[in-house]
Design an enzyme around this catalytic site. Sequence first.
Site: not given
Ligand code: FRU
Length: 430
Positions: A21, A45, A77, A199
């Site tokens: 993000d 990730w 995050f 999100e």
């Molecule tokens: C969306 C998400 C958010 C979170 C982040 C973690 O892609 O899941 O909700 O803050 O990615 O990397």
Amino acid sequence: MADQHSRPRWHYSPRQTWMNDPNGLIYNAGTWHMFYQSNPAGTGWGNMSWGHATSPDLVTWTEHPVALLHTDTEEIFSGSCVFDATNSSGLGTTDWPPLVAVYTSNYLAGSSRPSVQAQSLAYSLDGGTHWTSYPGNPVLDRGSANFRDPKVFRHGDGWVMVAVEAAERQVLIYRSTDLIEWTYASSFGPAHAAAGVWECPDLFELPVAGEGTSKWVLLVNLCPGGVAGGSGCQYFVGDFDGYTFTPDAVRGVSTDPELGAADPLLRAYDWLDFGRDCYAVVSFADAPEGRRIVLGWMNNWDYAREIPLTGGRSIMTIPREVDLVRVGDRLRLRQRPIAELPESALERLTLGDGDRVLIRGVALEYRAGVLSLDRRGVGQGDFHEGFGTRQWAEIPDRPATVAVDVLLDTCSIEVFAASGLVVISDLVFF
Ligand code: FRU
């Protein structure tokens, strides 16, 4: 299949690391800042931290060292940045006001709050290069495991935060006068697409073209349950009084994860993008001249971890300037690639009924008022069985011909149709 693909020409991509993000998008002191979810240690990730890039023009980006680094017990995050011009937070001085990042602390085992997600602050007194975490973190803790992605903006003489209770499919609105003490105001949702977690919300006011008025737009990203399958971004148009968001209309709620993109209800809702690869879309704070510019992660959690590398893993969409246009009985979001992008980067086509053009093997077709983009079987699309798909969208009023602007890059295609009322964005590894 080569895992390493050439780097994009027009789209931001980190040199070596994982990215998801966009975070903390802000224009400050003549510079566009893009922070983003980053794994500083790899191409998968994990170790979530805020990467950082800056640009003078939203087209040329320079990557910088990590801005907010995870620890063994806390990941950083998604979230947002504000310029606290009046030093309401006291984290700078009135002569030297701070940039403040509001992010989600994802607390891990070994912390004082294992498995909790709560909102925290960090501040910078040198224009975003160095950051200090606020000693009183977190500033907003509901004891929830899925409370995240705060987007904060100025409203009147206070601050408003929108964040999600992701699993509840709710956007929560909080208010503050100092970014530190937060008071609950209201909640919105579930509504419309709600089969996946909600999100990365955003809430902003936009002008209505040609009407001299404005309305509020709530962006709600969700995953899965997007209109093209997997990750997607829906929006609601309505009013906001500083405490409560009231949509113009709610047309039901789609909650069946089994149906996925096949749920016919989804087509009644409003989507920022009808492609597979436009997620976690949020807007820049403080863009000059009243511009509202949004940017998304050009990827989909269905296969994000497996796409070929372009240096690091993943790219952002082109930044897009947005406003609202009245079409029939609704206001719709209109998007254009930012004016800073050279005209020569875009190819303008006009498609009549039944026309089908091939763009490096991707089929763009217009038939009976429906525009589709088909990347099945193109190049290196075989890394994941969910990648080879065809995306489609109805063009409002189903006109006899439709004008489209195509932005083609080394591993992506974005189609802006009908003056940007319909956008389809897809990764394509040619
Ligand atoms: C969306 C998400 C958010 C979170 C982040 C973690 O892609 O899941 O909700 O803050 O990615 O990397």
